[in-house]
Motif scaffolding. Structure first.
Motif, PDB file in Angstrom:
ATOM      1  N   ILE A   1       0.866  -1.189   0.000  1.00 28.70           N
ATOM      2  CA  ILE A   1       0.000   0.000   0.000  1.00 28.70           C
ATOM      3  C   ILE A   1       0.895   1.228   0.000  1.00 28.70           C
ATOM      4  O   ILE A   1       1.720   1.406   0.900  1.00 28.70           O
ATOM      5  CB  ILE A   1      -0.931   0.012   1.225  1.00 28.70           C
ATOM      6  CG1 ILE A   1      -1.880  -1.189   1.187  1.00 28.70           C
ATOM      7  CG2 ILE A   1      -1.736   1.326   1.274  1.00 28.70           C
ATOM      8  CD1 ILE A   1      -2.738  -1.340   2.439  1.00 28.70           C
ATOM      9  N   LEU A   2       0.742   2.056  -1.005  1.00 30.61           N
ATOM     10  CA  LEU A   2       1.537   3.277  -1.134  1.00 30.61           C
ATOM     11  C   LEU A   2       0.747   4.440  -0.559  1.00 30.61           C
ATOM     12  O   LEU A   2      -0.316   4.800  -1.066  1.00 30.61           O
ATOM     13  CB  LEU A   2       1.869   3.536  -2.605  1.00 30.61           C
ATOM     14  CG  LEU A   2       2.567   2.379  -3.334  1.00 30.61           C
ATOM     15  CD1 LEU A   2       2.750   2.717  -4.813  1.00 30.61           C
ATOM     16  CD2 LEU A   2       3.900   2.054  -2.690  1.00 30.61           C
ATOM     17  N   ALA A   3       1.264   5.028   0.508  1.00 29.58           N
ATOM     18  CA  ALA A   3       0.583   6.127   1.201  1.00 29.58           C
ATOM     19  C   ALA A   3       1.603   7.206   1.537  1.00 29.58           C
ATOM     20  O   ALA A   3       1.747   7.623   2.689  1.00 29.58           O
ATOM     21  CB  ALA A   3      -0.113   5.613   2.448  1.00 29.58           C
ATOM     22  N   THR A   4       2.313   7.656   0.529  1.00 28.01           N
ATOM     23  CA  THR A   4       3.450   8.564   0.732  1.00 28.01           C
ATOM     24  C   THR A   4       3.073  10.035   0.756  1.00 28.01           C
ATOM     25  O   THR A   4       3.918  10.885   1.036  1.00 28.01           O
ATOM     26  CB  THR A   4       4.509   8.322  -0.356  1.00 28.01           C
ATOM     27  OG1 THR A   4       3.868   8.250  -1.637  1.00 28.01           O
ATOM     28  CG2 THR A   4       5.244   7.011  -0.113  1.00 28.01           C
TER      29      THR A   4
ATOM     30  N   THR B   1       6.019  10.616  -4.984  1.00 32.69           N
ATOM     31  CA  THR B   1       5.831   9.337  -5.691  1.00 32.69           C
ATOM     32  C   THR B   1       6.967   9.010  -6.658  1.00 32.69           C
ATOM     33  O   THR B   1       6.830   8.087  -7.464  1.00 32.69           O
ATOM     34  CB  THR B   1       4.511   9.360  -6.487  1.00 32.69           C
ATOM     35  OG1 THR B   1       4.530  10.492  -7.385  1.00 32.69           O
ATOM     36  CG2 THR B   1       3.301   9.480  -5.574  1.00 32.69           C
ATOM     37  N   GLU B   2       8.058   9.746  -6.577  1.00 38.11           N
ATOM     38  CA  GLU B   2       9.145   9.528  -7.538  1.00 38.11           C
ATOM     39  C   GLU B   2       9.620   8.078  -7.604  1.00 38.11           C
ATOM     40  O   GLU B   2       9.897   7.573  -8.715  1.00 38.11           O
ATOM     41  CB  GLU B   2      10.332  10.443  -7.211  1.00 38.11           C
ATOM     42  CG  GLU B   2      10.064  11.932  -7.371  1.00 38.11           C
ATOM     43  CD  GLU B   2       9.504  12.561  -6.088  1.00 38.11           C
ATOM     44  OE1 GLU B   2       9.088  11.806  -5.178  1.00 38.11           O
ATOM     45  OE2 GLU B   2       9.485  13.798  -6.001  1.00 38.11           O
TER      46      GLU B   2
ATOM     47  N   GLY C   1      -2.069  -6.112  -6.621  1.00 44.87           N
ATOM     48  CA  GLY C   1      -1.372  -6.219  -5.353  1.00 44.87           C
ATOM     49  C   GLY C   1      -0.696  -4.947  -4.896  1.00 44.87           C
ATOM     50  O   GLY C   1      -0.132  -4.900  -3.804  1.00 44.87           O
ATOM     51  N   ILE C   2      -0.750  -3.899  -5.702  1.00 43.71           N
ATOM     52  CA  ILE C   2      -0.229  -2.589  -5.293  1.00 43.71           C
ATOM     53  C   ILE C   2      -1.407  -1.623  -5.202  1.00 43.71           C
ATOM     54  O   ILE C   2      -2.154  -1.444  -6.168  1.00 43.71           O
ATOM     55  CB  ILE C   2       0.841  -2.059  -6.253  1.00 43.71           C
ATOM     56  CG1 ILE C   2       2.063  -2.990  -6.228  1.00 43.71           C
ATOM     57  CG2 ILE C   2       1.248  -0.630  -5.874  1.00 43.71           C
ATOM     58  CD1 ILE C   2       3.215  -2.535  -7.105  1.00 43.71           C
ATOM     59  N   PHE C   3      -1.556  -1.012  -4.042  1.00 45.66           N
ATOM     60  CA  PHE C   3      -2.689  -0.139  -3.767  1.00 45.66           C
ATOM     61  C   PHE C   3      -2.190   1.259  -3.407  1.00 45.66           C
ATOM     62  O   PHE C   3      -1.075   1.428  -2.905  1.00 45.66           O
ATOM     63  CB  PHE C   3      -3.512  -0.709  -2.607  1.00 45.66           C
ATOM     64  CG  PHE C   3      -3.936  -2.139  -2.824  1.00 45.66           C
ATOM     65  CD1 PHE C   3      -5.146  -2.424  -3.426  1.00 45.66           C
ATOM     66  CD2 PHE C   3      -3.119  -3.191  -2.430  1.00 45.66           C
ATOM     67  CE1 PHE C   3      -5.537  -3.740  -3.642  1.00 45.66           C
ATOM     68  CE2 PHE C   3      -3.502  -4.514  -2.642  1.00 45.66           C
ATOM     69  CZ  PHE C   3      -4.706  -4.785  -3.249  1.00 45.66           C
ATOM     70  N   GLY C   4      -3.015   2.260  -3.662  1.00 47.55           N
ATOM     71  CA  GLY C   4      -2.692   3.634  -3.292  1.00 47.55           C
ATOM     72  C   GLY C   4      -3.672   4.127  -2.243  1.00 47.55           C
ATOM     73  O   GLY C   4      -4.834   3.702  -2.209  1.00 47.55           O
ATOM     74  N   ALA C   5      -3.220   5.035  -1.379  1.00 44.12           N
ATOM     75  CA  ALA C   5      -4.115   5.572  -0.349  1.00 44.12           C
ATOM     76  C   ALA C   5      -3.629   6.952   0.083  1.00 44.12           C
ATOM     77  O   ALA C   5      -2.430   7.206   0.161  1.00 44.12           O
ATOM     78  CB  ALA C   5      -4.174   4.640   0.860  1.00 44.12           C
ATOM     79  N   GLY C   6      -4.583   7.826   0.365  1.00 40.66           N
ATOM     80  CA  GLY C   6      -4.240   9.131   0.922  1.00 40.66           C
ATOM     81  C   GLY C   6      -3.940  10.197  -0.104  1.00 40.66           C
ATOM     82  O   GLY C   6      -4.338  10.113  -1.267  1.00 40.66           O
ATOM     83  N   ASP C   7      -3.199  11.200   0.330  1.00 41.49           N
ATOM     84  CA  ASP C   7      -2.987  12.392  -0.478  1.00 41.49           C
ATOM     85  C   ASP C   7      -2.157  12.150  -1.725  1.00 41.49           C
ATOM     86  O   ASP C   7      -2.171  12.970  -2.652  1.00 41.49           O
ATOM     87  CB  ASP C   7      -2.310  13.479   0.364  1.00 41.49           C
ATOM     88  CG  ASP C   7      -3.263  14.123   1.364  1.00 41.49           C
ATOM     89  OD1 ASP C   7      -4.408  13.648   1.468  1.00 41.49           O
ATOM     90  OD2 ASP C   7      -2.864  15.082   2.041  1.00 41.49           O
ATOM     91  N   SER C   8      -1.408  11.056  -1.793  1.00 41.34           N
ATOM     92  CA  SER C   8      -0.621  10.775  -2.993  1.00 41.34           C
ATOM     93  C   SER C   8      -1.485  10.210  -4.117  1.00 41.34           C
ATOM     94  O   SER C   8      -1.030  10.065  -5.244  1.00 41.34           O
ATOM     95  CB  SER C   8       0.533   9.816  -2.687  1.00 41.34           C
ATOM     96  OG  SER C   8       0.087   8.691  -1.953  1.00 41.34           O
TER      97      SER C   8
ATOM     98  N   TYR D   1       0.572  11.850  -9.476  1.00 37.96           N
ATOM     99  CA  TYR D   1      -0.279  11.246  -8.470  1.00 37.96           C
ATOM    100  C   TYR D   1      -0.611   9.796  -8.845  1.00 37.96           C
ATOM    101  O   TYR D   1      -0.610   9.427 -10.019  1.00 37.96           O
ATOM    102  CB  TYR D   1      -1.579  12.044  -8.301  1.00 37.96           C
ATOM    103  CG  TYR D   1      -1.385  13.384  -7.640  1.00 37.96           C
ATOM    104  CD1 TYR D   1      -1.347  13.494  -6.257  1.00 37.96           C
ATOM    105  CD2 TYR D   1      -1.228  14.543  -8.391  1.00 37.96           C
ATOM    106  CE1 TYR D   1      -1.164  14.725  -5.633  1.00 37.96           C
ATOM    107  CE2 TYR D   1      -1.031  15.779  -7.782  1.00 37.96           C
ATOM    108  CZ  TYR D   1      -1.003  15.861  -6.407  1.00 37.96           C
ATOM    109  OH  TYR D   1      -0.809  17.078  -5.804  1.00 37.96           O
ATOM    110  N   ILE D   2      -0.905   8.983  -7.847  1.00 41.02           N
ATOM    111  CA  ILE D   2      -1.225   7.581  -8.064  1.00 41.02           C
ATOM    112  C   ILE D   2      -2.660   7.447  -8.560  1.00 41.02           C
ATOM    113  O   ILE D   2      -3.589   8.013  -7.976  1.00 41.02           O
ATOM    114  CB  ILE D   2      -1.045   6.776  -6.760  1.00 41.02           C
ATOM    115  CG1 ILE D   2       0.418   6.814  -6.307  1.00 41.02           C
ATOM    116  CG2 ILE D   2      -1.505   5.324  -6.945  1.00 41.02           C
ATOM    117  CD1 ILE D   2       0.626   6.296  -4.891  1.00 41.02           C
ATOM    118  N   GLU D   3      -2.834   6.697  -9.624  1.00 39.72           N
ATOM    119  CA  GLU D   3      -4.172   6.422 -10.134  1.00 39.72           C
ATOM    120  C   GLU D   3      -4.700   5.151  -9.478  1.00 39.72           C
ATOM    121  O   GLU D   3      -4.116   4.077  -9.643  1.00 39.72           O
ATOM    122  CB  GLU D   3      -4.155   6.252 -11.645  1.00 39.72           C
ATOM    123  CG  GLU D   3      -3.889   7.543 -12.394  1.00 39.72           C
ATOM    124  CD  GLU D   3      -4.074   7.393 -13.892  1.00 39.72           C
ATOM    125  OE1 GLU D   3      -4.900   8.129 -14.464  1.00 39.72           O
ATOM    126  OE2 GLU D   3      -3.383   6.547 -14.486  1.00 39.72           O
ATOM    127  N   ALA D   4      -5.767   5.280  -8.721  1.00 37.82           N
ATOM    128  CA  ALA D   4      -6.362   4.135  -8.032  1.00 37.82           C
ATOM    129  C   ALA D   4      -7.881   4.224  -8.132  1.00 37.82           C
ATOM    130  O   ALA D   4      -8.453   5.318  -8.173  1.00 37.82           O
ATOM    131  CB  ALA D   4      -5.931   4.108  -6.564  1.00 37.82           C
TER     132      ALA D   4
END
Length: 313
Positions: free
Chosen positions: A114-117, A248-249, A275-282, A262-265
């Protein structure tokens, strides 16, 4: 090497909430961050719109949430993530193993990530800015505007965010002074509304040279890029709206970022990589607030749990 069920990159509100929900779903969780837990909220002096708290210090709130993760036994480690790669599972099962490589020389493996950067605000990088950042200089009028009721505030920027937040602030502040390095570039109707407000003053084509020094915020000094005129604008606080940068670099090679980084989710927080998820302000989204970050984190954790169940049969 150990394979976690989920690695969460970023320990702001989205990341920590994801960790809490993932742990409660009986996942083996690793929470990673290059800095202290809390994300951007640790730089916010006062938060007045988080449910259940009429006013709370950002660092205090961050610590309470982090303590919640530790009470659940969630593993936390410091790591500056440099890249994320995927590899086929050795057991031939579905899904891939995610390899998370950190600058410190550490490598971790998991079934899901989970990417929440989050994001970082663009700053002016002028003298005395850091002295007031998170206290009298803010990047969120919805969060911090109420403390300037019947006071004078400065808004820096001329885009949609700057203009819309200036209109919002004008409803409570005694005076709002807008200083923009170009002209007002927001929607014309919004600009017209802003200029019609009796307690708003606008300075266009002014470069900010410094925030006035002192123990208490008093204002800023700016110079016209057209005439060379120098002005001093006084106020009790300032809001900067000169843009945000998603952190997100390291994920650029995954093919999950939109044109602004920005992450497209989707609504399940799923990206284009299973299996890769995005969450939050990114994430690419409409509203970036603590409550929406927490919501994303909860959804992402549930989706990660569903992904594990699917992959493990």
């Amino acid at each position: 090497m150990k394979i976690y069920d989920v690695i969460i990159v970023g320990s702001g509100p989205a990341g920590m909430t994801a960790a809490i929900y993932a742990k409660r779903a009986n996942l083996d969780v690793l929470l990673l961050d290059k800095l202290a837990p809390g994300g951007q909220i640790i730089n916010t002096y006062e938060i007045q719109n988080y449910p259940g708290f009429s006013s709370v210090n950002g660092a205090d709130l961050a610590m309470q949430v982090f303590e919640h993760t530790q009470a659940l036994g969630i593993e936390f480690d410091y790591g500056t993530v440099e890249k994320i790669e995927t590899e086929e599972r050795e057991d031939g099962g579905c899904g891939t193993i995610k390899i998370v490589t950190c600058a410190e020389g550490k490598t971790y493996r998991s079934l899901a990530v989970i990417l929440a950067t989050g994001t970082k605000p663009r700053m002016l990088h002028v003298p005395n800015e850091l002295d007031f950042a998170g206290k009298s200089i803010s990047w969120c009028a919805i969060c911090d505007g109420a403390k300037y009721r019947d006071k004078s505030v400065i808004v820096i920027g001329g885009g949609n965010s700057a203009v819309e937040e200036s209109i919002y602030l004008a409803e409570m502040a005694k005076k709002v002074t807008v200083v923009t390095m170009l002209d007002l570039t927001a929607d014309p109707m919004a600009c017209d509304k802003l200029k019609s407000l009796p307690n708003v003053e606008v300075y266009e084509w002014f470069d900010i040279k410094e925030f006035l020094p002192g123990a208490v915020f008093t204002g800023l000094r700016a110079v016209s890029s057209k005439t060379g005129e120098e002005i001093v604008v006084y106020g009790d606080g300032a809001f900067e709206y000169i843009g945000l940068q998603p952190v997100t670099e390291p994920f650029a090679d995954l093919g999950i970022l939109e044109s602004h980084g920005y992450i497209e989710a989707n609504e399940r927080m799923e990206t284009a990589v299973p299996g890769i998820f995005g969450a939050g302000d990114s994430n690419s989204k409409l509203l970036r607030q603590i409550v929406t970050a927490c919501s994303d984190g909860a959804v992402a954790a549930q989706s990660a749990a569903a992904y594990k169940k699917k992959c493990m049969g």
